[in-house]
Design an enzyme around this catalytic site. Structure first.
Site, PDB file in Angstrom:
ATOM      1  N   THR A 119      -1.319-126.664  41.544  1.00  0.00           N
ATOM      2  CA  THR A 119      -0.507-127.287  42.751  1.00  0.00           C
ATOM      3  C   THR A 119      -0.600-128.930  42.447  1.00  0.00           C
ATOM      4  OG1 THR A 119      -1.308-125.874  44.076  1.00  0.00           O
ATOM      5  CG2 THR A 119      -0.574-127.596  45.021  1.00  0.00           C
ATOM      6  N   VAL A 264      -5.886-113.758  35.048  1.00  0.00           N
ATOM      7  CA  VAL A 264      -7.472-113.160  35.012  1.00  0.00           C
ATOM      8  C   VAL A 264      -7.362-112.066  36.133  1.00  0.00           C
ATOM      9  CG1 VAL A 264      -9.821-113.685  35.326  1.00  0.00           C
ATOM     10  CG2 VAL A 264      -8.579-115.167  33.933  1.00  0.00           C
ATOM     11  N   HIS A 536      -3.097-127.352  52.367  1.00  0.00           N
ATOM     12  CA  HIS A 536      -4.303-128.144  51.993  1.00  0.00           C
ATOM     13  C   HIS A 536      -5.525-126.924  52.269  1.00  0.00           C
ATOM     14  CE1 HIS A 536      -2.217-132.157  52.969  1.00  0.00           C
ATOM     15  NE2 HIS A 536      -1.709-131.463  51.783  1.00  0.00           N
ATOM     16  N   HIS A 580      -5.384-135.815  52.079  1.00  0.00           N
ATOM     17  CA  HIS A 580      -4.719-134.984  51.235  1.00  0.00           C
ATOM     18  C   HIS A 580      -5.721-134.780  50.187  1.00  0.00           C
ATOM     19  CE1 HIS A 580      -0.444-135.423  52.757  1.00  0.00           C
ATOM     20  NE2 HIS A 580      -1.023-136.243  53.351  1.00  0.00           N
TER      21      HIS A 580
END
Length: 601
Positions: A119, A264, A536, A580
């Protein structure tokens, strides 16, 4: 057209990976079988850990990423294009939530990066370390003083190089150089182009300094106030975990292999060893019908898939509530109902006003010639409007303790402490929105409000034993009275900010989408109809407290109940950062890397 060109370049680069990058692989048959460490996910946590562990030439490290290479993607590297990097791109995980009871049944898109850098390759690059109170709270929660601000501050200095902005303007009075690093892998900078909103923003602050104080540097430990935005931008390009920690000088290490475009699917355990089940490796594949491969880890498997990815993988591998796992056909390895619980995210609203201008960033959205000219200037000079992220400034504020909504919600824990913010303001020179609808014609300005310490808690659960079926995600936005009350208070404060005399002549009034909402009941309806995630998400695999039994990992980020397995990503924080999360994950991963090194020294 511009996007189609860069995607063609990217596809060509993917096809030539084997030649261009000796250690960056797409073919699973080219990797070894036994590594000391297998790291899952090349976002911030995984990139940092793979880099730091491979500093030891005696350790062989494999980093596995489900997404594509970040190289050659100008939509990713150019900061201005961050808002269009999601949703529904080839480099995103395109999750959706269940219908949100607090948002009138709306279903939300939820984006994460499926690309080298994770991200950090698609976010808005905002760099906030959090307050000293946040980190000291973490130290108190874990009983481990090394998670406190005093120790973590050194990691922030280690990981960072504060970099001149693209336009090389004089930054005196815009940040505090004494609290920043000068030799770390990650570039951090200030806005690199003039923004027509900046004079209005800071004049409003000066007019009402007691309400919105100025802060020289919100990354100093005390974050409260309005100041210049700091972002992970290196000159004119995005600085991501991939560009910083997987740069060519690192990825070329002979003991570091990076395998991309492979997901995975399960963690493997040896359940016959004495004591706790031991993680021994992972299985992975490129798709649901592709061949499944196995790779072993002699020392540890380290999950860095993020709050959704790592949680999903733990559940698929049998670590979670055994009764819930049984219902979808997953055998239990360790019964822990905390996995996927305690989900927290920041609710966000983008509020709009009509702007008396013909030169806002709406010009680039509506006029293809203006955008082409801006791209040409950027390509030729590395300067201009494309060098920055969305806002020139950031406001991090608290409400007075005697505010009505605080008094009416006694006992609700808000921010970490007196140095930590409760809500955030960002300003966009144009129409900004996280809603999946195009902006209207015209010229606007946006004030985005973010609630930084919400009390609502959501969940992630399995709805299938297949790794190719997304988990069920419930962000539970605005499901407490406190969250609705503080969102309403922040909305009113945004109106107060934008009605200051500094905006006279520029701000022509509220836009059509919010002007009709005036009473508290009307505002609440507006909030429930328009709140979106800030993306977030945290705390789904939180660190257990010093009391134990209330988390997924211990203070060194080892998964409790098993051995040889850690989680190093945003999911382990027991509470959400008041800001953030990007910067905090870098510091977390640097600290975790030292824990891992110490374990195997």
């Amino acid at each position: 057209m511009f996007k189609s060109v860069i995607l063609s370049v990217a596809i060509a680069l993917q096809a030539n990976l084997q030649v261009a990058h000796g250690a960056l692989l797409t073919d699973p048959t080219k990797i070894g079988n036994n590594y000391d460490f297998v790291v899952v996910g090349a976002g911030i946590g995984g990139s940092v850990v793979a880099n730091r562990l491979s500093e030891n030439p005696a350790w062989k490290v494999l980093l596995i990423e489900a997404g594509i290479n970040n190289a050659g993607l100008e939509d990713i590297s150019i900061p201005f294009f961050a808002p269009r990097d999601s949703p529904n791109e080839i480099w995103t995980w395109n999750y959706t939530t269940v219908p949100q009871t607090g948002l009138l049944g709306r279903t939300l898109t939820y984006q994460r990066g499926k690309i080298l850098g994770g991200t950090s390759s698609i976010n808005y690059m905002m760099f906030t370390r959090g307050s000293s109170d946040f980190w000291d709270n973490l130290a108190n929660w874990t009983g481990d003083s090394s998670w406190g601000w005093k120790n973590i501050y050194d990691y922030f200095i280690k990981l960072e190089t504060f970099t001149p902005p693209a336009d090389r303007h004089d930054t005196t009075g815009q940040y505090d150089p004494s609290v920043h690093g000068t030799s770390g892998p990650l570039a951090v900078s200030l806005p690199g182009a003039a923004n027509e909103l900046s004079p209005f923003i800071f004049q409003t602050q000066q007019n009402e300094a007691s309400h919105w104080p100025f802060i020289l540097d919100a990354n100093s430990g005390n974050q409260l106030g309005l100041g210049w935005l700091q972002a992970t931008i290196n000159g004119s390009t995005r600085a991501s975990a991939a560009t910083a920690y997987l740069a060519p000088r690192y990825i070329s290490r002979p003991n570091l292999d990076v395998l991309i475009e492979q997901q995975v699917t399960k963690i493997l355990f040896n359940t016959k060893v004495k004591g706790a089940p031991q993680a021994t490796g992972v299985t992975f594949a490129s798709g649901p019908k592709a061949q499944v491969y196995t790779v072993k880890a002699k020392k540890e498997v380290i999950l860095s898939g993020g709050s959704i990815g790592s949680t999903h993988l733990l559940l698929l591998s049998g670590i979670g509530d055994k009764n819930a796992l049984k219902k979808v056909g997953v055998s239990s390895i360790f019964n822990n109902a905390e996995v996927g619980s305690n989900l927290i995210d920041h609710p966000c609203i983008t509020n709009h006003w009509v702007a008396n201008t013909t030169n806002s960033l709406d010009l680039l959205r509506e006029n293809s010639t203006a955008l082409a000219d801006a791209i040409a200037n950027y390509d030729a000079t590395g300067k201009g409007r494309l060098v920055d992220t969305v806002s020139p400034a950031m406001g991090l504020f608290r409400f007075p303790d005697n505010s009505d909504f605080i008094q009416s919600n006694p006992g609700v824990k808000t921010a970490s402490g007196p140095k930590a913010a409760e809500y955030e303001f960002l300003w966009i020179d144009g129409w900004g929105s996280f809603l999946p609808v195009p902006g209207p014609s015209g010229f606007y300005l946006t004030l985005s409000q973010v609630i930084l310490s919400p009390s609502s808690r959501g969940t992630i659960t399995l709805n299938s034993a297949s790794p190719w079926v997304f988990p069920t995600i419930d962000t539970a936005f605005l499901t407490t009275e406190y969250d609705l009350d503080i969102s309403r208070a922040a909305f009113k404060d945004a109106r107060t900010f934008m009605s200051d005399k500094a905006w006279k002549g520029y701000n022509l009034g509220e836009a059509f989408d919010q002007s009709a909402f005036q009473t508290d009941a009307q505002i609440d309806s507006y909030l429930r109809n328009n709140t979106t995630p800030a993306y977030h998400m945290t705390s789904t695999n939180r660190i257990q407290s010093h009391k134990g039994g209330d988390g997924v990992v211990d203070n060194t980020l080892k998964v409790v109940g098993v051995s040889g397995l850690r989680v190093v990503d945003n999911s382990v924080f027991p509470f959400i950062i008041e800001g953030h999360p990007e910067a905090t994950i870098y510091a977390l991963a640097e600290r975790a890397s030292d824990y891992i090194k110490a374990t195997w020294a």
